[in-house]
Write a protein that holds these residues in place. Structure first.
Motif, PDB file in Angstrom:
ATOM      1  N   LYS A  97      -1.600 -42.225 -21.787  1.00  0.00           N
ATOM      2  CA  LYS A  97      -0.442 -41.359 -22.066  1.00  0.00           C
ATOM      3  C   LYS A  97      -0.781 -40.161 -22.938  1.00  0.00           C
ATOM      4  O   LYS A  97      -0.223 -39.079 -22.771  1.00  0.00           O
ATOM      5  CB  LYS A  97       0.715 -42.150 -22.674  1.00  0.00           C
ATOM      6  CG  LYS A  97       0.352 -43.055 -23.818  1.00  0.00           C
ATOM      7  CD  LYS A  97       0.144 -44.481 -23.366  1.00  0.00           C
ATOM      8  CE  LYS A  97      -0.749 -45.207 -24.331  1.00  0.00           C
ATOM      9  NZ  LYS A  97      -0.718 -46.630 -24.203  1.00  0.00           N
ATOM     10  N   VAL A 150       9.780 -47.895 -26.027  1.00  0.00           N
ATOM     11  CA  VAL A 150       8.662 -47.684 -25.102  1.00  0.00           C
ATOM     12  C   VAL A 150       7.323 -48.037 -25.742  1.00  0.00           C
ATOM     13  O   VAL A 150       6.276 -47.706 -25.199  1.00  0.00           O
ATOM     14  CB  VAL A 150       8.633 -46.233 -24.536  1.00  0.00           C
ATOM     15  CG1 VAL A 150       9.823 -45.977 -23.641  1.00  0.00           C
ATOM     16  CG2 VAL A 150       8.560 -45.203 -25.660  1.00  0.00           C
ATOM     17  N   ASN A 151       7.364 -48.704 -26.887  1.00  0.00           N
ATOM     18  CA  ASN A 151       6.113 -49.120 -27.514  1.00  0.00           C
ATOM     19  C   ASN A 151       6.181 -50.614 -27.828  1.00  0.00           C
ATOM     20  O   ASN A 151       7.039 -51.052 -28.602  1.00  0.00           O
ATOM     21  CB  ASN A 151       5.857 -48.305 -28.787  1.00  0.00           C
ATOM     22  CG  ASN A 151       4.545 -48.707 -29.440  1.00  0.00           C
ATOM     23  OD1 ASN A 151       4.501 -49.589 -30.294  1.00  0.00           O
ATOM     24  ND2 ASN A 151       3.453 -48.092 -29.020  1.00  0.00           N
ATOM     25  N   GLY A 152       5.273 -51.367 -27.207  1.00  0.00           N
ATOM     26  CA  GLY A 152       5.294 -52.820 -27.366  1.00  0.00           C
ATOM     27  C   GLY A 152       4.845 -53.261 -28.749  1.00  0.00           C
ATOM     28  O   GLY A 152       5.395 -54.210 -29.329  1.00  0.00           O
ATOM     29  N   THR A 153       3.861 -52.571 -29.307  1.00  0.00           N
ATOM     30  CA  THR A 153       3.295 -52.978 -30.599  1.00  0.00           C
ATOM     31  C   THR A 153       4.348 -52.933 -31.704  1.00  0.00           C
ATOM     32  O   THR A 153       4.527 -53.902 -32.447  1.00  0.00           O
ATOM     33  CB  THR A 153       2.119 -52.051 -30.970  1.00  0.00           C
ATOM     34  OG1 THR A 153       1.161 -52.145 -29.918  1.00  0.00           O
ATOM     35  CG2 THR A 153       1.483 -52.427 -32.288  1.00  0.00           C
ATOM     36  N   PHE A 179      -2.061 -55.340 -27.295  1.00  0.00           N
ATOM     37  CA  PHE A 179      -0.928 -54.409 -27.194  1.00  0.00           C
ATOM     38  C   PHE A 179      -1.247 -53.085 -27.894  1.00  0.00           C
ATOM     39  O   PHE A 179      -0.883 -52.021 -27.413  1.00  0.00           O
ATOM     40  CB  PHE A 179       0.347 -54.970 -27.860  1.00  0.00           C
ATOM     41  CG  PHE A 179       0.804 -56.312 -27.355  1.00  0.00           C
ATOM     42  CD1 PHE A 179       0.482 -56.733 -26.079  1.00  0.00           C
ATOM     43  CD2 PHE A 179       1.566 -57.147 -28.164  1.00  0.00           C
ATOM     44  CE1 PHE A 179       0.909 -57.973 -25.611  1.00  0.00           C
ATOM     45  CE2 PHE A 179       2.009 -58.377 -27.704  1.00  0.00           C
ATOM     46  CZ  PHE A 179       1.675 -58.793 -26.429  1.00  0.00           C
ATOM     47  N   ALA A 180      -1.876 -53.189 -29.066  1.00  0.00           N
ATOM     48  CA  ALA A 180      -2.033 -52.009 -29.921  1.00  0.00           C
ATOM     49  C   ALA A 180      -3.112 -51.063 -29.397  1.00  0.00           C
ATOM     50  O   ALA A 180      -4.059 -51.484 -28.729  1.00  0.00           O
ATOM     51  CB  ALA A 180      -2.356 -52.439 -31.344  1.00  0.00           C
ATOM     52  N   GLU A 181      -2.956 -49.788 -29.713  1.00  0.00           N
ATOM     53  CA  GLU A 181      -3.976 -48.792 -29.391  1.00  0.00           C
ATOM     54  C   GLU A 181      -5.213 -49.042 -30.254  1.00  0.00           C
ATOM     55  O   GLU A 181      -5.127 -49.691 -31.302  1.00  0.00           O
ATOM     56  CB  GLU A 181      -3.445 -47.385 -29.696  1.00  0.00           C
ATOM     57  CG  GLU A 181      -2.235 -46.984 -28.898  1.00  0.00           C
ATOM     58  CD  GLU A 181      -2.488 -47.002 -27.403  1.00  0.00           C
ATOM     59  OE1 GLU A 181      -3.393 -46.317 -26.935  1.00  0.00           O
ATOM     60  OE2 GLU A 181      -1.765 -47.740 -26.693  1.00  0.00           O
ATOM     61  N   ASP A 187       0.503 -46.131 -32.613  1.00  0.00           N
ATOM     62  CA  ASP A 187       1.678 -46.971 -32.340  1.00  0.00           C
ATOM     63  C   ASP A 187       2.676 -46.885 -33.485  1.00  0.00           C
ATOM     64  O   ASP A 187       3.833 -46.530 -33.294  1.00  0.00           O
ATOM     65  CB  ASP A 187       1.261 -48.446 -32.180  1.00  0.00           C
ATOM     66  CG  ASP A 187       0.381 -48.684 -30.970  1.00  0.00           C
ATOM     67  OD1 ASP A 187       0.847 -48.430 -29.854  1.00  0.00           O
ATOM     68  OD2 ASP A 187      -0.771 -49.138 -31.145  1.00  0.00           O
ATOM     69  N   ASP A 192       2.435 -42.796 -29.929  1.00  0.00           N
ATOM     70  CA  ASP A 192       2.357 -43.371 -28.582  1.00  0.00           C
ATOM     71  C   ASP A 192       3.720 -43.231 -27.874  1.00  0.00           C
ATOM     72  O   ASP A 192       3.785 -42.816 -26.719  1.00  0.00           O
ATOM     73  CB  ASP A 192       1.949 -44.848 -28.703  1.00  0.00           C
ATOM     74  CG  ASP A 192       1.883 -45.546 -27.366  1.00  0.00           C
ATOM     75  OD1 ASP A 192       0.871 -45.380 -26.659  1.00  0.00           O
ATOM     76  OD2 ASP A 192       2.848 -46.247 -27.015  1.00  0.00           O
ATOM     77  N   LYS A 196       4.745 -40.900 -24.432  1.00  0.00           N
ATOM     78  CA  LYS A 196       5.499 -41.454 -23.305  1.00  0.00           C
ATOM     79  C   LYS A 196       6.796 -40.656 -23.087  1.00  0.00           C
ATOM     80  O   LYS A 196       7.190 -40.395 -21.954  1.00  0.00           O
ATOM     81  CB  LYS A 196       5.799 -42.930 -23.559  1.00  0.00           C
ATOM     82  CG  LYS A 196       4.512 -43.785 -23.524  1.00  0.00           C
ATOM     83  CD  LYS A 196       4.726 -45.164 -24.106  1.00  0.00           C
ATOM     84  CE  LYS A 196       3.468 -46.011 -23.980  1.00  0.00           C
ATOM     85  NZ  LYS A 196       3.514 -47.245 -24.771  1.00  0.00           N
ATOM     86  N   GLY A 291       6.063 -54.059 -21.854  1.00  0.00           N
ATOM     87  CA  GLY A 291       5.567 -52.694 -21.997  1.00  0.00           C
ATOM     88  C   GLY A 291       4.113 -52.619 -22.389  1.00  0.00           C
ATOM     89  O   GLY A 291       3.545 -51.536 -22.498  1.00  0.00           O
ATOM     90  N   ALA A 292       3.494 -53.759 -22.624  1.00  0.00           N
ATOM     91  CA  ALA A 292       2.087 -53.764 -23.031  1.00  0.00           C
ATOM     92  C   ALA A 292       1.488 -55.098 -22.603  1.00  0.00           C
ATOM     93  O   ALA A 292       2.201 -56.033 -22.263  1.00  0.00           O
ATOM     94  CB  ALA A 292       1.976 -53.580 -24.550  1.00  0.00           C
TER      95      ALA A 292
HETATM   96  N1  HSE Z   1      -0.045 -49.497 -27.511  1.00  0.00           N
HETATM   97  C1  HSE Z   1       0.872 -49.460 -26.414  1.00  0.00           C
HETATM   98  C2  HSE Z   1       2.107 -50.246 -26.788  1.00  0.00           C
HETATM   99  C3  HSE Z   1       0.233 -50.023 -25.185  1.00  0.00           C
HETATM  100  O1  HSE Z   1       2.046 -51.007 -27.761  1.00  0.00           O
HETATM  101  O2  HSE Z   1       3.136 -50.107 -26.136  1.00  0.00           O
HETATM  102  C4  HSE Z   1       1.016 -49.797 -23.931  1.00  0.00           C
HETATM  103  O3  HSE Z   1       1.185 -48.436 -23.655  1.00  0.00           O
END
Ligand code: HSE
Length: 415
Positions: A97, A150-153, A179-181, A187, A192, A196, A291-292
């Protein structure tokens, strides 16, 4: 006719491994991975070393490979790969993204010039098929808002906090779960989500916005007193990415929101994401999904690969209309602003104050602020302040001035 796809895959981390497995399990696709390029020669992987290479040219110079799937962390390296792949007439699927939000128009033009597709469903909200829906399903409906988690973390960290898990432990777990970048600041500070959001704005409203022009504020500055305030009011704190269209103006931002119990996002927990779309005819719709994570994100990549068998391309019809929307910041938000230092609350101008609370340990006030005032501040790095957007809290200038006038009359009458 279905096209046969020979894939060159960059990256074999969480999503790359997931893609390998979902491709193996899906016998509906005529697609095979020919080569996988990775960095680390020593890492133990689920398949043998003969599948891997270490030079990008092994894929980029291979004429049999007609699809490059790019799933690496480093967005600068990814940019070079995507540019070259498109220039060489290969289709590209990416989940990156940051890369896409920062270079969208350049990459679209490159794809167009070379008559290839550039698809990126997995880059926004993991398994939720939102990009293609915004492109196709809402093509003739007029959208007024696209927003959600829109961020799972961050959603995972905020959910775990409800169970008493500390921020550091929840973040570590989110990293372990993939999940995390690689840099989790992206995040937790809302970058992030912002990347998106930039892509959502493009596909919902046809507008290209540069990420640096979109305000993002994350969850690092939340204090226990803010969590207490939320729970006393029966709210949950969620990091929302939000784009609204008013007339010809589009506004977009990322910030913590207090979410009421009857809101569809209230129970969206852990790595689940939720995208809420509002349109003239279809009204309000909710997209919910993971989402992750490895398989959920890989499922979106798989869907792009599958779409490519039929030469699918995004058409960006909304970007080609005569009246172009403009990006604006002249609207009003109702927020909760809190600090240990009561003077610090005065740093943000309030246009209408609703409630003020003072105590020896913590202070807050709620009321209406102008977004263009807020967006001047780098809240991610201001330890002493925390703000969150309150429910039913968005007004354009005209609505706000009317509301203010009516309420001032009311206040005067009561006085
Ligand atoms: N780091 C992102 C999140 C991964 O936590 O949503 C998915 O894009």
């Amino acid at each position: 006719m279905r096209k046969q796809l020979t894939i060159g895959l960059f990256g074999f981390g969480c999503v790359g491994t997931g893609l390998y497995e979902v491709l193996n399990q899906s016998n509906l696709l005529d697609a095979k991975i020919k080569r996988i390029i990775v960095k680390d020669r020593t890492k133990k992987r689920i398949i043998g070393a003969e599948h891997f290479g270490y030079e990008a040219s092994e894929i980029l110079n291979d004429e049999e490979i007609n699809l490059v799937v790019e799933l690496i962390n480093d967005s600068n390296e990814a940019l070079a790969i995507v540019r070259e792949a498109l220039s060489k007439g290969k289709h590209v699927v990416s989940a990156n993204k940051k890369l896409i939000a920062e270079h969208l128009d350049e990459l679209l033009n490159l794809a167009k010039e070379n008559n290839v597709s550039f698809l990126y469903e997995a880059s926004v909200a993991g398994s939720i098929p939102i990009i293609r829906n915004l492109e196709e399903y809402y093509n003739n409906d007029s959208l007024s808002s696209v927003q959600g988690i829109v961020n799972g973390t961050t959603n995972y960290i905020l959910t775990q906090a409800n169970y008493g898990v500390s921020y550091a432990d929840a973040l570590q777990k989110a990293q372990e779960l993939g999940f995390a970048e690689a840099d989790p600041t992206l995040d937790v500070d809302g970058f992030d989500s912002k990347f998106k959001l930039v892509l959502l704005i493009k596909h919902a409203f046809g507008l290209t916005v540069q990420p640096e022009n979109v305000f993002n504020y994350g969850i690092r500055q939340i204090k226990p007193q803010d969590v207490k305030y939320a729970s006393e009011k029966d709210y949950r704190i969620k990091l929302f990415a939000r784009a609204e269209k008013i007339g010809n103006k589009i506004v977009g931002f990322v910030a913590p929101h207090f979410i009421k119990k009857d809101h569809v996002a209230y129970q969206v927990d852990n790595e689940f994401n939720a995208v809420i779309v509002e349109a003239s005819f279809s009204d309000r719709q909710l997209f919910l999904g993971k989402g992750a994570g490895s398989f959920p994100t890989a499922s979106a990549v798989l869907s792009d690969v599958s779409a490519l068998q039929y030469d699918y391309q995004y058409e960006y019809k909304k970007s080609n209309t005569e009246t172009k929307p403009v990006y604006a910041e002249d609207f009003y938000l109702k927020i909760y602003l809190a600090s240990k230092d009561i003077q610090a609350l005065n740093e943000i101008p309030f246009y209408f104050l609703d409630e003020k609370f003072q105590s020896s340990g913590y202070n807050y006030q709620t009321g209406w602020v102008k977004f263009s005032d807020l967006s001047k501040f780098d809240f991610n790095n201001i330890e002493k302040l925390f703000f969150a957007v309150l429910p039913e809290s968005f007004k354009d200038e005209e609505e706000f001035l009317k509301f203010k006038a009516e309420n001032e009359v009311l206040v005067n009458e009561i006085a």
